[in-house]
Design an enzyme around this catalytic site. Structure first.
Site, PDB file in Angstrom:
ATOM      1  N   LYS A  31     -44.275 -49.699   1.227  1.00  0.00           N
ATOM      2  CA  LYS A  31     -45.445 -50.344  -0.179  1.00  0.00           C
ATOM      3  C   LYS A  31     -44.578 -51.890  -0.302  1.00  0.00           C
ATOM      4  CE  LYS A  31     -44.428 -48.311  -3.464  1.00  0.00           C
ATOM      5  NZ  LYS A  31     -43.196 -47.144  -3.091  1.00  0.00           N
ATOM      6  N   ARG A  59     -44.804 -48.004 -13.240  1.00  0.00           N
ATOM      7  CA  ARG A  59     -45.073 -47.161 -12.310  1.00  0.00           C
ATOM      8  C   ARG A  59     -45.018 -45.489 -13.223  1.00  0.00           C
ATOM      9  NH1 ARG A  59     -41.171 -47.942  -8.436  1.00  0.00           N
ATOM     10  NH2 ARG A  59     -39.749 -46.300  -7.008  1.00  0.00           N
ATOM     11  N   ARG A 119     -35.561 -44.928   7.381  1.00  0.00           N
ATOM     12  CA  ARG A 119     -35.261 -46.080   7.373  1.00  0.00           C
ATOM     13  C   ARG A 119     -33.789 -46.826   7.473  1.00  0.00           C
ATOM     14  NH1 ARG A 119     -38.038 -47.604   1.165  1.00  0.00           N
ATOM     15  NH2 ARG A 119     -36.675 -46.136   1.405  1.00  0.00           N
ATOM     16  N   ARG A 135     -29.860 -47.240   2.640  1.00  0.00           N
ATOM     17  CA  ARG A 135     -30.631 -47.214   1.232  1.00  0.00           C
ATOM     18  C   ARG A 135     -29.530 -45.794   0.696  1.00  0.00           C
ATOM     19  NH1 ARG A 135     -36.209 -49.313  -1.255  1.00  0.00           N
ATOM     20  NH2 ARG A 135     -35.341 -47.311  -2.185  1.00  0.00           N
ATOM     21  N   ARG A 189     -37.597 -38.535  -5.743  1.00  0.00           N
ATOM     22  CA  ARG A 189     -37.952 -38.872  -5.774  1.00  0.00           C
ATOM     23  C   ARG A 189     -39.735 -38.478  -6.328  1.00  0.00           C
ATOM     24  NH1 ARG A 189     -35.689 -43.258  -1.634  1.00  0.00           N
ATOM     25  NH2 ARG A 189     -37.273 -44.253  -2.198  1.00  0.00           N
TER      26      ARG A 189
HETATM   27  P1  AP5 Z   1     -40.880 -48.997   2.828  1.00  0.00           P
HETATM   28  O1  AP5 Z   1     -42.586 -49.967   3.347  1.00  0.00           O
HETATM   29  O2  AP5 Z   1     -40.098 -48.859   2.522  1.00  0.00           O
HETATM   30  O3  AP5 Z   1     -41.914 -47.591   2.138  1.00  0.00           O
HETATM   31  P2  AP5 Z   1     -41.887 -48.122   0.219  1.00  0.00           P
HETATM   32  O4  AP5 Z   1     -43.405 -47.792  -0.138  1.00  0.00           O
HETATM   33  O5  AP5 Z   1     -41.461 -49.286  -0.085  1.00  0.00           O
HETATM   34  O6  AP5 Z   1     -40.671 -47.056  -0.125  1.00  0.00           O
HETATM   35  P3  AP5 Z   1     -39.711 -47.600  -1.262  1.00  0.00           P
HETATM   36  O7  AP5 Z   1     -38.511 -45.860  -0.968  1.00  0.00           O
HETATM   37  O8  AP5 Z   1     -38.924 -48.553  -1.379  1.00  0.00           O
HETATM   38  O9  AP5 Z   1     -40.793 -47.264  -2.279  1.00  0.00           O
HETATM   39  P4  AP5 Z   1     -39.647 -46.444  -3.596  1.00  0.00           P
HETATM   40  O10 AP5 Z   1     -41.063 -46.884  -4.406  1.00  0.00           O
HETATM   41  O11 AP5 Z   1     -39.389 -44.698  -3.834  1.00  0.00           O
HETATM   42  O12 AP5 Z   1     -38.569 -47.337  -4.212  1.00  0.00           O
HETATM   43  P5  AP5 Z   1     -38.694 -48.662  -5.040  1.00  0.00           P
HETATM   44  O13 AP5 Z   1     -37.326 -48.863  -4.351  1.00  0.00           O
HETATM   45  O14 AP5 Z   1     -39.548 -49.189  -6.011  1.00  0.00           O
HETATM   46  O15 AP5 Z   1     -41.474 -47.928   4.610  1.00  0.00           O
HETATM   47  C1  AP5 Z   1     -40.613 -46.099   4.682  1.00  0.00           C
HETATM   48  C2  AP5 Z   1     -40.352 -46.561   5.976  1.00  0.00           C
HETATM   49  O16 AP5 Z   1     -41.502 -46.446   6.608  1.00  0.00           O
HETATM   50  C3  AP5 Z   1     -39.611 -47.479   7.029  1.00  0.00           C
HETATM   51  O17 AP5 Z   1     -38.675 -46.862   7.341  1.00  0.00           O
HETATM   52  C4  AP5 Z   1     -41.289 -48.156   7.050  1.00  0.00           C
HETATM   53  O18 AP5 Z   1     -40.302 -49.277   8.275  1.00  0.00           O
HETATM   54  C5  AP5 Z   1     -41.972 -47.224   7.705  1.00  0.00           C
HETATM   55  N1  AP5 Z   1     -42.940 -47.757   7.848  1.00  0.00           N
HETATM   56  C6  AP5 Z   1     -43.845 -47.915   6.865  1.00  0.00           C
HETATM   57  N2  AP5 Z   1     -45.040 -48.507   7.360  1.00  0.00           N
HETATM   58  C7  AP5 Z   1     -45.002 -48.236   8.516  1.00  0.00           C
HETATM   59  C8  AP5 Z   1     -46.510 -47.193   8.841  1.00  0.00           C
HETATM   60  N3  AP5 Z   1     -47.460 -48.150   8.353  1.00  0.00           N
HETATM   61  N4  AP5 Z   1     -46.171 -46.710  10.286  1.00  0.00           N
HETATM   62  C9  AP5 Z   1     -44.733 -45.920  10.328  1.00  0.00           C
HETATM   63  N5  AP5 Z   1     -43.427 -45.835  10.136  1.00  0.00           N
HETATM   64  C10 AP5 Z   1     -44.276 -46.663   8.851  1.00  0.00           C
HETATM   65  O19 AP5 Z   1     -37.470 -48.242  -6.246  1.00  0.00           O
HETATM   66  C11 AP5 Z   1     -35.925 -47.609  -6.137  1.00  0.00           C
HETATM   67  C12 AP5 Z   1     -35.821 -46.912  -7.754  1.00  0.00           C
HETATM   68  O20 AP5 Z   1     -35.556 -47.740  -8.320  1.00  0.00           O
HETATM   69  C13 AP5 Z   1     -36.736 -45.923  -8.705  1.00  0.00           C
HETATM   70  O21 AP5 Z   1     -36.355 -44.319  -7.466  1.00  0.00           O
HETATM   71  C14 AP5 Z   1     -36.344 -45.788 -10.221  1.00  0.00           C
HETATM   72  O22 AP5 Z   1     -34.845 -45.418 -10.007  1.00  0.00           O
HETATM   73  C15 AP5 Z   1     -36.272 -47.312  -9.984  1.00  0.00           C
HETATM   74  N6  AP5 Z   1     -37.574 -48.426 -10.421  1.00  0.00           N
HETATM   75  C16 AP5 Z   1     -37.754 -49.044  -9.161  1.00  0.00           C
HETATM   76  N7  AP5 Z   1     -39.237 -49.652 -10.456  1.00  0.00           N
HETATM   77  C17 AP5 Z   1     -39.143 -48.765 -11.489  1.00  0.00           C
HETATM   78  C18 AP5 Z   1     -40.032 -48.880 -12.734  1.00  0.00           C
HETATM   79  N8  AP5 Z   1     -41.085 -49.563 -12.411  1.00  0.00           N
HETATM   80  N9  AP5 Z   1     -39.866 -48.096 -13.591  1.00  0.00           N
HETATM   81  C19 AP5 Z   1     -38.514 -47.178 -13.122  1.00  0.00           C
HETATM   82  N10 AP5 Z   1     -37.779 -47.145 -12.387  1.00  0.00           N
HETATM   83  C20 AP5 Z   1     -37.938 -48.331 -11.243  1.00  0.00           C
END
Ligand code: AP5
Length: 216
Positions: free
Chosen positions: A14, A89, A128, A161, A172
């Site tokens: 994402k 979410r 990552r 991270r 997660r």
């Molecule tokens: P990346 O693009 O970083 O993936 P992502 O989907 O953004 O993953 P996240 O781990 O950031 O998502 P998340 O939803 O857990 O975290 P968030 O910050 O929202 O890609 C991942 C890796 O793969 C990278 O190394 C990239 O380079 C590689 N990659 C990407 N595309 C690729 C491809 N096509 N091929 C190969 N490699 C590739 O949330 C964190 C925390 O915040 C949550 O756990 C929760 O506690 C809290 N939180 C956030 N939002 C909410 C909400 N709305 N409600 C409640 N809690 C929340």
């Protein structure tokens, strides 16, 4: 004009796709995860409340998230569109977003849903590295920076991270499956969901994303 949501499990890509979409379509990127991490770094009240949940891989309670996003959506730069990443979410978050948008005479154009198998997610997240300064995301093997440990975009230091360790990642992914995956059906019913094979290369995924956005 683009009002879009990025949906998918942790590590689905994402954040990676968000960086490309906002550059092409010139809309603000609203990542709730990034907002929480910035608040944790600054030591704000919100950051203190969110930190424990995030470090354990749990969702931050809805009441701490919804106002944060709806306040952000009322800012001037969101008038002509936005890209939500990591929000909604839960069903409650999705319903409150719909309520907010409809009050303002708006609706979502598209929900981009990235599908990736669990073992691939774990491998991606453990490799990552993110930029400490600008938040750009890399992968030690799949999306390496030009210079090891250094951000291509701003020259900042690349770090891992805190919630990217194996145990938290498993949590997660489980939380995604039990609380967030239900949104796929929710948005399917609204006719705005488009699925993507998130296991293609990030350039191929982006090409598919652009095609889907243009088609809407
Ligand atoms: P990346 O693009 O970083 O993936 P992502 O989907 O953004 O993953 P996240 O781990 O950031 O998502 P998340 O939803 O857990 O975290 P968030 O910050 O929202 O890609 C991942 C890796 O793969 C990278 O190394 C990239 O380079 C590689 N990659 C990407 N595309 C690729 C491809 N096509 N091929 C190969 N490699 C590739 O949330 C964190 C925390 O915040 C949550 O756990 C929760 O506690 C809290 N939180 C956030 N939002 C909410 C909400 N709305 N409600 C409640 N809690 C929340």
């Amino acid at each position: 004009m683009l009002r879009a949501v990025l949906l998918g499990p942790p590590g689905a890509g994402k954040g990676t796709q968000a960086a490309k979409v906002i550059e092409k379509y010139n809309v603000p990127h609203i990542s709730t995860g990034d907002i929480f991490r910035a608040n944790i770094k600054e030591g704000t009240e919100l950051g203190k409340k969110a930190q424990g949940y995030i470090n354990e891989g749990k969702l931050v309670p809805d009441e701490l998230v919804v106002d944060l996003v709806t306040d952000r959506l009322q800012q001037d730069d969101c008038k002509d569109g936005f890209l939500l990443d990591g929000f909604p979410r839960t069903i409650l978050q999705a319903e409150q977003l719909d309520e907010f948008l409809s009050k303002n005479g708006q609706k979502l154009d598209i929900v981009l849903n990235f599908k990736v198998r669990k073992d691939v997610l774990v491998e991606r997240i453990s490799g990552r590295r993110v930029c400490k300064a600008c938040g750009a995301s890399f992968h030690v093997v799949n999306v390496p920076p030009k210079k090891e440990g250094i951000c291509d975009r701003c020259g900042g230091e690349l770090i891992q991270r805190k919630d990217d360790n194996r145990e938290t990642v498993e949590n997660r992914i489980n939380v995604y499956e039990s609380e967030t995956a239900v949104l796929i059906g929710y948005y399917e019913k609204q006719g705005v969901l488009v699925d993507f094979d998130g296991e293609k290369s990030h350039e191929e995924v982006f090409a598919d994303v652009v095609k889907a956005i243009e088609a809407k």
